[in-house]
Enzyme design. Structure first.
Site, PDB file in Angstrom:
ATOM      1  N   GLY A   4      42.537  18.829  29.874  1.00  0.00           N
ATOM      2  CA  GLY A   4      42.282  18.726  31.312  1.00  0.00           C
ATOM      3  C   GLY A   4      41.874  20.080  31.878  1.00  0.00           C
ATOM      4  O   GLY A   4      41.038  20.157  32.785  1.00  0.00           O
ATOM      5  N   SER A   5      42.452  21.148  31.344  1.00  0.00           N
ATOM      6  CA  SER A   5      42.088  22.491  31.806  1.00  0.00           C
ATOM      7  C   SER A   5      40.624  22.774  31.481  1.00  0.00           C
ATOM      8  O   SER A   5      39.900  23.356  32.296  1.00  0.00           O
ATOM      9  CB  SER A   5      42.963  23.549  31.131  1.00  0.00           C
TER      10      SER A   5
ATOM     11  N   SER B  14      43.236  14.550  32.635  1.00  0.00           N
ATOM     12  CA  SER B  14      43.926  15.176  31.490  1.00  0.00           C
ATOM     13  C   SER B  14      44.601  14.090  30.665  1.00  0.00           C
ATOM     14  O   SER B  14      45.152  13.130  31.213  1.00  0.00           O
ATOM     15  CB  SER B  14      45.001  16.149  31.981  1.00  0.00           C
TER      16      SER B  14
ATOM     17  N   HIS C 158      50.702  12.895  30.926  1.00  0.00           N
ATOM     18  CA  HIS C 158      49.823  12.218  31.882  1.00  0.00           C
ATOM     19  C   HIS C 158      49.790  10.702  31.674  1.00  0.00           C
ATOM     20  O   HIS C 158      50.498  10.182  30.831  1.00  0.00           O
ATOM     21  CB  HIS C 158      48.443  12.859  31.838  1.00  0.00           C
TER      22      HIS C 158
HETATM   23  C1  PLP Z   1      46.814  18.814  38.246  1.00  0.00           C
HETATM   24  C2  PLP Z   1      46.570  19.279  36.841  1.00  0.00           C
HETATM   25  N1  PLP Z   1      45.350  19.722  36.513  1.00  0.00           N
HETATM   26  C3  PLP Z   1      45.071  20.152  35.264  1.00  0.00           C
HETATM   27  C4  PLP Z   1      46.026  20.149  34.281  1.00  0.00           C
HETATM   28  C5  PLP Z   1      45.685  20.668  32.921  1.00  0.00           C
HETATM   29  O1  PLP Z   1      45.582  19.650  31.969  1.00  0.00           O
HETATM   30  P1  PLP Z   1      45.790  19.982  30.409  1.00  0.00           P
HETATM   31  O2  PLP Z   1      47.239  20.178  30.178  1.00  0.00           O
HETATM   32  O3  PLP Z   1      45.259  18.768  29.706  1.00  0.00           O
HETATM   33  O4  PLP Z   1      44.996  21.198  30.106  1.00  0.00           O
HETATM   34  C6  PLP Z   1      47.332  19.720  34.589  1.00  0.00           C
HETATM   35  C7  PLP Z   1      48.430  19.784  33.620  1.00  0.00           C
HETATM   36  O5  PLP Z   1      48.608  19.232  32.644  1.00  0.00           O
HETATM   37  C8  PLP Z   1      47.600  19.260  35.893  1.00  0.00           C
HETATM   38  O6  PLP Z   1      48.828  18.827  36.235  1.00  0.00           O
END
Ligand code: PLP
Length: 437
Positions: free
Chosen positions: A87-88, A216, A221
């Site tokens: 997600g990042s 994500s 999630h």
């Molecule tokens: C609102 C939000 N955006 C982005 C992310 C980042 O996702 P990931 O952990 O898949 O990198 C998260 C956390 O997991 C999140 O809570």
């Protein structure tokens, strides 16, 4: 010897047996079994898909990636879904795409300002800083935990070019107000839908309102692929730019293993390269490689079939916590959906009132000591985090509610793995705790 098709059949059948032997229902023992705030929920279908993708040994984007992305596309009703490794990464790619020179005057430039909030997950803000732009932090409103729209209006200056917000813990922000402001001031809107996959606003899924949105698939999630994410957009130009950023910066958009999809592979002029230079090796963005593997996508494709039920379960669990915490109105502020929203809640968020006889940290310590997992609202106040101190950001006005949340707020899980027995246990423990005061 059996042929490979027969062998695959046997392995797939055995995988279902393995699932039953290894993972099926464990007994809940109060005080011994953890009440997690989140976790992966799956059955033999995810394992079988993962095993089948491994047996294909295609590894990079393939048939399962196509299945997974088209299921997301159908679920949300968006034209373009690009899978990524987190997600990042999805946030980084969605935001970086808006800096592309292909967007001409509309592109985001270093020094431009971007509206966001400080009580959130850092991945919603870090792409702004990584691209040399300036986050403008606006306060939140309790009990929706989304951006304070009146303060947001006051924060818009000619330097502001974009709004980048998450739907906090699954609760949609005031989409009508924000889209109207974006239209009025000609701003990009990036919807971080990572915590809200399946939430709705006025009958339409979140992740379909902004110019671009992200998901994500980290295990906490709504669905999981382990690590993983996606970028969604109805804008074909943005989709192509995201793909370029995701795939090394290359201009070519052929699927893995394909050639000459554009029909002009050897007959175009790019930069100062010789005419007809192979399009497969033309780079039109300063890109990354943030793609997903087909094994992850195979797990996601199976998870997608469960998503509607997962969302219903999250909503039911939210109501259960709401009933439990509403017994103590002198202690707790319970969360409310944004007007017009039907959230598939990521979590149940609670704030202790000013005159509550105990502190947030006393309660969260007690709950965690009793194996009931809690979390704070992620970074609390991002401006106070070591990584953000001294960086180029601006506070719109004040962050009074953000600071209040940093000190007095926590959340509990709503994920589908919670059971009636867990809620009964958690309710007893909370009753015991509050009675002491
Ligand atoms: C609102 C939000 N955006 C982005 C992310 C980042 O996702 P990931 O952990 O898949 O990198 C998260 C956390 O997991 C999140 O809570």
């Amino acid at each position: 010897m059996l042929n490979h098709k027969e062998l695959r059949k046997q392995i797939t059948a055995l995988t279902a047996e393995y699932y039953k032997a290894r993972f099926e229902e464990k007994e809940f023992v109060p005080g011994k079994t953890k009440v997690n705030y989140a976790g992966r929920v799956f059955d033999e279908e995810e394992l079988q898909n993962a095993v089948n993708a491994s047996l294909d040994f295609w590894l990079t984007e393939g048939r399962f990636s196509e299945e997974f992305s088209s299921k997301i596309s159908d679920f949300l009703g968006v034209e373009n879904v690009l899978l990524t490794n987190s997600g990042s990464s999805a946030n980084l790619l969605a935001f970086s795409a808006l800096t592309s020179e292909k967007l001409g005057d509309k592109r985001l430039k270093p020094g431009d300002e971007v509206i966001s909030v400080a009580a959130g997950f850092p991945a919603t803000v870090t792409p702004i800083i990584q691209n040399g732009l300036v986050p403008v932090f606006v306060d939140l409103s309790i009990p929706t935990y989304n951006i304070d729209v009146e303060m947001l209006k006051r924060a818009i200056t000619p330097k502001v070019k974009c709004i980048f917000l998450a739907h906090t813990l699954g609760n949609p922000f005031d989409i009508d107000a924000i889209m109207a402001l974006a239209k009025e001031h000609d701003l990009w809107v990036v919807e971080d839908n990572c915590d809200a996959f399946g939430s709705e606003y006025k009958g339409r899924k979140t992740g379909t309102f902004g110019h671009i949105s992200t998901i994500s698939f980290y295990p906490a999630h709504h669905i999981t692929t382990g690590e993983g994410g996606a970028i969604c957009t109805n804008d074909p130009q943005l989709a192509r730019i995201v793909r370029a950023f995701r795939d090394w910066g290359r201009d070519c958009y052929c699927a893995g293993g394909d050639n000459n999809t554009c029909g002009k592979r050897f007959s175009q002029q790019f930069g100062t390269l010789p005419f007809g230079f192979d399009h497969k090796y033309v780079y039109s963005e300063i890109g990354y490689n943030l793609k997903m593997t087909d094994i992850q996508a195979a797990i996601g494709a199976a998870q997608m079939d469960k998503l509607p039920d997962f969302c219903e379960s999250r909503k039911a669990h939210f109501q259960e916590w709401k009933r439990i915490f509403s017994k103590y109105p002198h202690c707790f502020i319970t969360p409310e959906p944004t007007e017009g929203a039907d959230p598939a809640w990521f979590a149940f968020i609670v704030t202790l009132k000013d005159n509550c006889p105990f502190k947030r940290d006393d309660l969260t310590k007690y709950l965690n000591d009793n194996l009931i997992e809690t979390r704070n609202l992620f970074a609390g106040n991002m401006t106070k985090q070591p990584a953000f101190i001294g960086k180029n950001w601006r506070i719109a006005d004040h962050l009074t509610q953000t600071d209040f949340i940093m000190n007095n707020t926590f959340f509990l899980g709503t994920y589908p793995g919670l059971t009636d027995e867990m809620f009964k246990y958690a309710e007893e423990k909370l009753d015991e705790f509050v009675k002491q005061y």
